[in-house]
Motif scaffolding. Structure first.
Motif, PDB file in Angstrom:
ATOM      1  N   HIS A   1      -1.889  77.372  18.466  1.00 25.96           N
ATOM      2  CA  HIS A   1      -2.359  78.056  17.162  1.00 25.96           C
ATOM      3  C   HIS A   1      -2.906  77.867  16.584  1.00 25.96           C
ATOM      4  O   HIS A   1      -2.369  76.521  16.215  1.00 25.96           O
ATOM      5  CB  HIS A   1      -1.440  79.212  16.801  1.00 25.96           C
ATOM      6  CG  HIS A   1      -0.613  78.604  16.341  1.00 25.96           C
ATOM      7  ND1 HIS A   1       0.862  79.027  15.939  1.00 25.96           N
ATOM      8  CD2 HIS A   1      -0.030  77.761  15.571  1.00 25.96           C
ATOM      9  CE1 HIS A   1       2.029  78.793  15.174  1.00 25.96           C
ATOM     10  NE2 HIS A   1       1.496  77.972  15.070  1.00 25.96           N
TER      11      HIS A   1
ATOM     12  N   SER B   1      -5.959  85.710  19.827  1.00 30.12           N
ATOM     13  CA  SER B   1      -7.035  86.210  18.192  1.00 30.12           C
ATOM     14  C   SER B   1      -8.578  85.963  19.562  1.00 30.12           C
ATOM     15  O   SER B   1      -8.377  84.574  20.011  1.00 30.12           O
ATOM     16  CB  SER B   1      -6.559  84.438  17.481  1.00 30.12           C
ATOM     17  OG  SER B   1      -5.312  84.685  16.774  1.00 30.12           O
ATOM     18  N   SER B   2      -9.195  86.448  18.922  1.00 32.21           N
ATOM     19  CA  SER B   2     -10.524  86.036  18.624  1.00 32.21           C
ATOM     20  C   SER B   2     -10.890  85.184  18.468  1.00 32.21           C
ATOM     21  O   SER B   2     -10.988  84.543  17.165  1.00 32.21           O
ATOM     22  CB  SER B   2     -10.978  87.491  17.824  1.00 32.21           C
ATOM     23  OG  SER B   2     -12.468  87.015  18.276  1.00 32.21           O
TER      24      SER B   2
ATOM     25  N   ASN C   1      -3.643  81.799  13.990  1.00 37.19           N
ATOM     26  CA  ASN C   1      -4.207  82.154  15.160  1.00 37.19           C
ATOM     27  C   ASN C   1      -3.855  82.089  16.081  1.00 37.19           C
ATOM     28  O   ASN C   1      -3.917  81.500  17.049  1.00 37.19           O
ATOM     29  CB  ASN C   1      -5.884  81.808  15.282  1.00 37.19           C
ATOM     30  CG  ASN C   1      -6.424  82.018  13.931  1.00 37.19           C
ATOM     31  OD1 ASN C   1      -6.860  82.999  13.492  1.00 37.19           O
ATOM     32  ND2 ASN C   1      -6.752  80.947  13.476  1.00 37.19           N
ATOM     33  N   GLU C   2      -2.731  82.953  16.337  1.00 41.07           N
ATOM     34  CA  GLU C   2      -1.957  83.057  17.314  1.00 41.07           C
ATOM     35  C   GLU C   2      -2.299  83.498  19.151  1.00 41.07           C
ATOM     36  O   GLU C   2      -4.240  84.194  18.473  1.00 41.07           O
ATOM     37  CB  GLU C   2      -1.384  84.395  16.846  1.00 41.07           C
ATOM     38  CG  GLU C   2      -0.111  84.302  16.184  1.00 41.07           C
ATOM     39  CD  GLU C   2       1.049  82.938  16.253  1.00 41.07           C
ATOM     40  OE1 GLU C   2       1.279  82.198  17.200  1.00 41.07           O
ATOM     41  OE2 GLU C   2       2.221  83.485  15.344  1.00 41.07           O
TER      42      GLU C   2
ATOM     43  N   PRO D   1      -5.623  79.407  21.371  1.00 41.91           N
ATOM     44  CA  PRO D   1      -6.944  79.350  20.405  1.00 41.91           C
ATOM     45  C   PRO D   1      -7.157  78.175  19.929  1.00 41.91           C
ATOM     46  O   PRO D   1      -8.317  77.893  19.735  1.00 41.91           O
ATOM     47  CB  PRO D   1      -6.111  79.876  19.152  1.00 41.91           C
ATOM     48  CG  PRO D   1      -5.194  80.680  19.961  1.00 41.91           C
ATOM     49  CD  PRO D   1      -4.020  80.150  20.981  1.00 41.91           C
TER      50      PRO D   1
ATOM     51  N   SER E   1     -13.228  85.206  14.886  1.00 41.37           N
ATOM     52  CA  SER E   1     -12.106  85.656  14.109  1.00 41.37           C
ATOM     53  C   SER E   1     -12.933  84.858  12.572  1.00 41.37           C
ATOM     54  O   SER E   1     -13.219  84.551  12.313  1.00 41.37           O
ATOM     55  CB  SER E   1     -10.473  86.264  14.470  1.00 41.37           C
ATOM     56  OG  SER E   1     -10.417  84.776  14.552  1.00 41.37           O
TER      57      SER E   1
ATOM     58  N   ALA F   1      -8.833  82.617  24.481  1.00 42.93           N
ATOM     59  CA  ALA F   1      -7.884  83.210  23.393  1.00 42.93           C
ATOM     60  C   ALA F   1      -6.678  82.255  23.592  1.00 42.93           C
ATOM     61  O   ALA F   1      -5.913  82.801  22.522  1.00 42.93           O
ATOM     62  CB  ALA F   1      -8.436  84.159  22.851  1.00 42.93           C
TER      63      ALA F   1
ATOM     64  N   LYS G   1      -2.531  88.982  10.165  1.00 46.86           N
ATOM     65  CA  LYS G   1      -2.341  88.487  11.656  1.00 46.86           C
ATOM     66  C   LYS G   1      -0.379  88.480  11.620  1.00 46.86           C
ATOM     67  O   LYS G   1      -0.045  88.503  10.514  1.00 46.86           O
ATOM     68  CB  LYS G   1      -2.680  86.834  12.097  1.00 46.86           C
ATOM     69  CG  LYS G   1      -3.762  86.413  12.329  1.00 46.86           C
ATOM     70  CD  LYS G   1      -4.698  87.434  13.752  1.00 46.86           C
ATOM     71  CE  LYS G   1      -3.656  87.102  15.617  1.00 46.86           C
ATOM     72  NZ  LYS G   1      -4.221  88.245  16.498  1.00 46.86           N
TER      73      LYS G   1
ATOM     74  N   GLY H   1      -9.893  82.703  10.046  1.00 48.31           N
ATOM     75  CA  GLY H   1     -10.426  83.168  11.466  1.00 48.31           C
ATOM     76  C   GLY H   1     -10.436  82.100  12.463  1.00 48.31           C
ATOM     77  O   GLY H   1     -10.428  80.665  11.712  1.00 48.31           O
TER      78      GLY H   1
END
Ligand code: GLP
Length: 259
Positions: free
Chosen positions: A137, A145-146, A141-142, A218, A149, A215, A154, A182
Motif C-alpha cells: 500500500h 484500490s482503484s 490505499n490497500e 497499489p 482513486s 491493484a 478506506k 487516492g
C-alpha cells in the motif's frame, strides 16, 4: 523510475533531502506531500538539520497523505499530531500551511473531494514523499484500490492494523478506517520520492517496481509516474531482478541531470 540503492537509510535520506532543499531554495512556496510512518523519519531529520542551518520552510505548504477516521486530532497517534511533532515543529514550518485530512469530519463522504480541491487550489503537490506498506500500500490505499482513486475513506486491512498496533496500546485501539489520498491523487504529484528500508519491504518493493501493474500491489501504479525516484537500502532491494542495472544507471547519471 529512478531507483537509488544505498547502504543506509541515512545516506539515502541525505541524498533526497539535498534535492528537496535545492527545490525549496528555488521555490520557497513549494508544496510537499507528507507521509507518516517510521520510514520518512531519517528524511525529516535531515530536513530539520537543513532548517537549523538556514533553509526556510516557512512558506512551504504541506499536505499529509492520510489520517485515521474517528480519532481526535490531539490524540498523540493521529496523523495530525504525528505531522506536527515530526515535521512541522522540527522544520519550523507554519502550522496553518500544513494540511491533514479531517478524520472527524461531519461529512466524511465530502471530506475526500474537499481535500483534493484544497490540493488543487494550492497549485498541486510538487514533491510527494511516500513510504510503502508490507502489502504494497501507498498512503492507505490497500490492495484492491482503484489505480485512479481520489481521496476517500478506506477500510484498513487487518495486516495494516497489526503493523500499526506498535503505535497504540493494543491492536483493538487502531482505527478500522482512514481517509487517504487516492492513487490518482498521488499520481498527480509532479514528483514522487518513495522510500523503503529493511527486508520486510523487499517483497513489496519487488512487486511495486517490477511486478505487473495491479491493484493487488497499489504501489505498482508508480510505474506509470513520469518522475518517480525510489530510495531503497540493500535489504529492501533484495528482491529486485534488475538491481545491477539500477546501480549502474545511477553511477553513470549524466552530470547535467540533477536529482
Ligand atoms: C502506514 C502509512 C503509510 C506508510 C506505511 C509504512 O500505515 N499509512 O503512509 O508508508 O504504512 O509504514 P512504515 O514506514 O512505518 O513502515
Amino acid at each position: 523510475m529512478e531507483i537509488i540503492i544505498g547502504s543506509t537509510a541515512e545516506e539515502l535520506a541525505a541524498i533526497a533531502a539535498a534535492a528537496i532543499v535545492r527545490q525549496v531554495d528555488r521555490n520557497p512556496k513549494i508544496v510537499l506531500g507528507l507521509a507518516t510512518g517510521s520510514t520518512p523519519r531519517p528524511l525529516y531529520a535531515e530536513l530539520a538539520r537543513a532548517a537549523a542551518a538556514g533553509t526556510d520552510f516557512r512558506q512551504v505548504q504541506g499536505f499529509a497523505l492520510d489520517e485515521y477516521v474517528g480519532i481526535a486530532k490531539d490524540h498523540p497517534e493521529s496523523y495530525a499530531s504525528v505531522i506536527q511533532r515530526e515535521v512541522v515543529l522540527p522544520l519550523s514550518m507554519v502550522r496553518e500551511r500544513v494540511h491533514v485530512p479531517d478524520g472527524r469530519a461531519f461529512d466524511l463522504a465530502f471530506a475526500g473531494p474537499q481535500y483534493d480541491a484544497d490540493i488543487q487550489a494550492a497549485g498541486g503537490i510538487d514533491i510527494q514523499i511516500l513510504g510503502i506498506g508490507r502489502n504494497g500500500h501507498i498512503g492507505f490505499n490497500e490492495p484492491g484500490s482503484s489505480l485512479s482513486s481520489r481521496t476517500r475513506v478506506k477500510t484498513l486491512t487487518n495486516d495494516t492494523r497489526v503493523a500499526n498496533a506498535r503505535f497504540f496500546a493494543s491492536v483493538d485501539e487502531v482505527p478500522t478506517h482512514c481517509l487517504t489520498q487516492g492513487l490518482g491523487t498521488i499520481m498527480d504529484a509532479r514528483r514522487v520520492f518513495l522510500f523503503a528500508f529493511g527486508e520486510a519491504k523487499a517483497e513489496a518493493i519487488a512487486n511495486a517496481l517490477e511486478g505487473p501493474l495491479s491493484a493487488s500491489c497499489p504501489g505498482s501504479v508508480l510505474q506509470l509516474h513520469p518522475h518517480a525516484t525510489i530510495f531503497v537500502d540493500e535489504q529492501a532491494a533484495a528482491g529486485l531482478t534488475h538491481a545491477e542495472y539500477y546501480r549502474y544507471a545511477y553511477a553513470h547519471k549524466p552530470d547535467w541531470q540533477e536529482l
